[in-house]
Motif scaffolding. Structure first.
Motif, PDB file in Angstrom:
ATOM      1  N   ARG A  38       0.833  -1.189   0.000  1.00  0.00           N
ATOM      2  CA  ARG A  38       0.000   0.000   0.000  1.00  0.00           C
ATOM      3  C   ARG A  38       0.871   1.244   0.000  1.00  0.00           C
ATOM      4  N   GLN A  39       0.288   2.315  -0.499  1.00  0.00           N
ATOM      5  CA  GLN A  39       0.996   3.595  -0.529  1.00  0.00           C
ATOM      6  C   GLN A  39       0.019   4.698  -0.169  1.00  0.00           C
ATOM      7  N   ALA A  40       0.313   5.352   0.946  1.00  0.00           N
ATOM      8  CA  ALA A  40      -0.483   6.489   1.387  1.00  0.00           C
ATOM      9  C   ALA A  40       0.103   7.770   0.793  1.00  0.00           C
ATOM     10  N   PRO A  41      -0.672   8.831   0.689  1.00  0.00           N
ATOM     11  CA  PRO A  41      -0.157  10.089   0.127  1.00  0.00           C
ATOM     12  C   PRO A  41       1.075  10.578   0.880  1.00  0.00           C
ATOM     13  N   GLY A  42       2.122  10.867   0.130  1.00  0.00           N
ATOM     14  CA  GLY A  42       3.348  11.393   0.726  1.00  0.00           C
ATOM     15  C   GLY A  42       4.217  10.361   1.407  1.00  0.00           C
ATOM     16  N   LYS A  43       3.848   9.088   1.286  1.00  0.00           N
ATOM     17  CA  LYS A  43       4.616   8.035   1.946  1.00  0.00           C
ATOM     18  C   LYS A  43       5.113   7.018   0.927  1.00  0.00           C
ATOM     19  N   GLN A  44       6.092   6.238   1.335  1.00  0.00           N
ATOM     20  CA  GLN A  44       6.622   5.193   0.473  1.00  0.00           C
ATOM     21  C   GLN A  44       5.680   3.998   0.447  1.00  0.00           C
ATOM     22  N   ARG A  45       5.763   3.253  -0.629  1.00  0.00           N
ATOM     23  CA  ARG A  45       4.988   2.030  -0.726  1.00  0.00           C
ATOM     24  C   ARG A  45       5.541   1.043   0.290  1.00  0.00           C
ATOM     25  N   GLU A  46       4.616   0.355   0.982  1.00  0.00           N
ATOM     26  CA  GLU A  46       5.049  -0.571   2.034  1.00  0.00           C
ATOM     27  C   GLU A  46       4.316  -1.902   1.903  1.00  0.00           C
ATOM     28  N   LEU A  47       4.962  -2.939   2.380  1.00  0.00           N
ATOM     29  CA  LEU A  47       4.362  -4.265   2.379  1.00  0.00           C
ATOM     30  C   LEU A  47       3.198  -4.313   3.358  1.00  0.00           C
ATOM     31  N   VAL A  48       2.100  -4.933   2.918  1.00  0.00           N
ATOM     32  CA  VAL A  48       0.997  -5.240   3.812  1.00  0.00           C
ATOM     33  C   VAL A  48       1.091  -6.714   4.199  1.00  0.00           C
ATOM     34  N   ALA A  49       1.058  -7.567   3.197  1.00  0.00           N
ATOM     35  CA  ALA A  49       1.165  -9.004   3.427  1.00  0.00           C
ATOM     36  C   ALA A  49       1.446  -9.697   2.116  1.00  0.00           C
ATOM     37  N   SER A  50       2.111 -10.835   2.197  1.00  0.00           N
ATOM     38  CA  SER A  50       2.359 -11.644   1.015  1.00  0.00           C
ATOM     39  C   SER A  50       2.267 -13.111   1.398  1.00  0.00           C
ATOM     40  N   MET A  51       2.125 -13.939   0.365  1.00  0.00           N
ATOM     41  CA  MET A  51       2.027 -15.374   0.618  1.00  0.00           C
ATOM     42  C   MET A  51       2.607 -16.131  -0.560  1.00  0.00           C
ATOM     43  N   THR A  52       3.403 -17.147  -0.263  1.00  0.00           N
ATOM     44  CA  THR A  52       3.970 -17.992  -1.312  1.00  0.00           C
ATOM     45  C   THR A  52       2.961 -19.052  -1.736  1.00  0.00           C
ATOM     46  N   THR A  53       3.269 -19.726  -2.832  1.00  0.00           N
ATOM     47  CA  THR A  53       2.394 -20.815  -3.270  1.00  0.00           C
ATOM     48  C   THR A  53       2.342 -21.916  -2.227  1.00  0.00           C
ATOM     49  N   GLY A  54       3.370 -22.007  -1.400  1.00  0.00           N
ATOM     50  CA  GLY A  54       3.375 -22.994  -0.335  1.00  0.00           C
ATOM     51  C   GLY A  54       2.495 -22.628   0.838  1.00  0.00           C
ATOM     52  N   GLY A  55       1.934 -21.418   0.818  1.00  0.00           N
ATOM     53  CA  GLY A  55       1.000 -21.022   1.860  1.00  0.00           C
ATOM     54  C   GLY A  55       1.623 -20.308   3.049  1.00  0.00           C
ATOM     55  N   ARG A  56       2.889 -19.953   2.939  1.00  0.00           N
ATOM     56  CA  ARG A  56       3.537 -19.271   4.060  1.00  0.00           C
ATOM     57  C   ARG A  56       3.253 -17.769   3.969  1.00  0.00           C
ATOM     58  N   PRO A  57       2.578 -17.204   4.984  1.00  0.00           N
ATOM     59  CA  PRO A  57       2.261 -15.776   4.955  1.00  0.00           C
ATOM     60  C   PRO A  57       3.375 -14.932   5.559  1.00  0.00           C
ATOM     61  N   ASN A  58       3.428 -13.703   5.119  1.00  0.00           N
ATOM     62  CA  ASN A  58       4.372 -12.735   5.664  1.00  0.00           C
ATOM     63  C   ASN A  58       3.608 -11.439   5.850  1.00  0.00           C
ATOM     64  N   TYR A  59       3.498 -10.972   7.069  1.00  0.00           N
ATOM     65  CA  TYR A  59       2.737  -9.771   7.379  1.00  0.00           C
ATOM     66  C   TYR A  59       3.641  -8.650   7.873  1.00  0.00           C
ATOM     67  N   SER A  60       3.242  -7.445   7.547  1.00  0.00           N
ATOM     68  CA  SER A  60       3.840  -6.299   8.198  1.00  0.00           C
ATOM     69  C   SER A  60       3.419  -6.329   9.661  1.00  0.00           C
ATOM     70  N   ASP A  61       4.337  -6.042  10.565  1.00  0.00           N
ATOM     71  CA  ASP A  61       4.031  -6.125  11.995  1.00  0.00           C
ATOM     72  C   ASP A  61       2.850  -5.248  12.388  1.00  0.00           C
ATOM     73  N   SER A  62       2.734  -4.093  11.750  1.00  0.00           N
ATOM     74  CA  SER A  62       1.693  -3.149  12.151  1.00  0.00           C
ATOM     75  C   SER A  62       0.301  -3.610  11.726  1.00  0.00           C
ATOM     76  N   MET A  63       0.227  -4.570  10.828  1.00  0.00           N
ATOM     77  CA  MET A  63      -1.068  -5.027  10.339  1.00  0.00           C
ATOM     78  C   MET A  63      -1.405  -6.442  10.778  1.00  0.00           C
ATOM     79  N   LYS A  64      -0.454  -7.076  11.428  1.00  0.00           N
ATOM     80  CA  LYS A  64      -0.693  -8.439  11.886  1.00  0.00           C
ATOM     81  C   LYS A  64      -1.823  -8.434  12.902  1.00  0.00           C
ATOM     82  N   GLY A  65      -2.753  -9.358  12.719  1.00  0.00           N
ATOM     83  CA  GLY A  65      -3.874  -9.447  13.643  1.00  0.00           C
ATOM     84  C   GLY A  65      -5.133  -8.787  13.126  1.00  0.00           C
ATOM     85  N   ARG A  66      -4.992  -7.788  12.277  1.00  0.00           N
ATOM     86  CA  ARG A  66      -6.172  -7.126  11.710  1.00  0.00           C
ATOM     87  C   ARG A  66      -6.413  -7.558  10.267  1.00  0.00           C
ATOM     88  N   PHE A  67      -5.332  -7.880   9.570  1.00  0.00           N
ATOM     89  CA  PHE A  67      -5.425  -8.252   8.158  1.00  0.00           C
ATOM     90  C   PHE A  67      -5.087  -9.730   8.006  1.00  0.00           C
TER      91      PHE A  67
END
Length: 115
Positions: A38-67
């Motif tokens: 995601r990219q907010a106005p005036g800010k750099q693009r940042e990771l929210v979450a990703s997942m490999t085909t193997g099903g391993r998720p990777n979350y940004s710490d600030s969004m873990k638990g809500r997303f």
């Protein structure tokens, strides 16, 4: 080439929920990673979450638990369930696909959290 089509953005009140979806088509490689940035106005693009085909998720710490990220490898789709949204979550959300050194981005979908 890989094409990414996003859907599901919009306007939501604080505390509300939204679900984003992304469908990939084209030359889909095995063992890829799909996710959301995601990219907010005036800010750099940042990771929210990703997942490999193997099903391993990777979350940004600030969004873990809500997303929550999920994907369907058979359909080449990746979804992002966003709960308890805050005004600070307002941004353009981009779907991302990575395979080896190849990287593709969707057009982006606007998420606005406001009362």
């Amino acid at each position: 080439q890989v094409q990414l089509v996003e859907s599901g953005g919009g306007l939501v009140q604080p505390g509300g929920s939204l679900r984003l979806s992304c469908a990939a088509s084209g030359s889909i490689g095995s063992r890829n990673a799909m996710g959301w940035y995601r990219q907010a106005p005036g800010k750099q693009r940042e990771l929210v979450a990703s997942m490999t085909t193997g099903g391993r998720p990777n979350y940004s710490d600030s969004m873990k638990g809500r997303f929550t990220i999920s994907r369907d490898n058979a359909k080449n789709t990746v979804d992002l369930q966003m709960n308890n949204l805050e005004p600070e979550d307002t941004a353009v959300y981009y779907c991302h696909y990575a395979w080896g050194f190849l990287s593709y981005w969707g057009q982006g979908t606007q998420v606005t959290v406001s009362s």
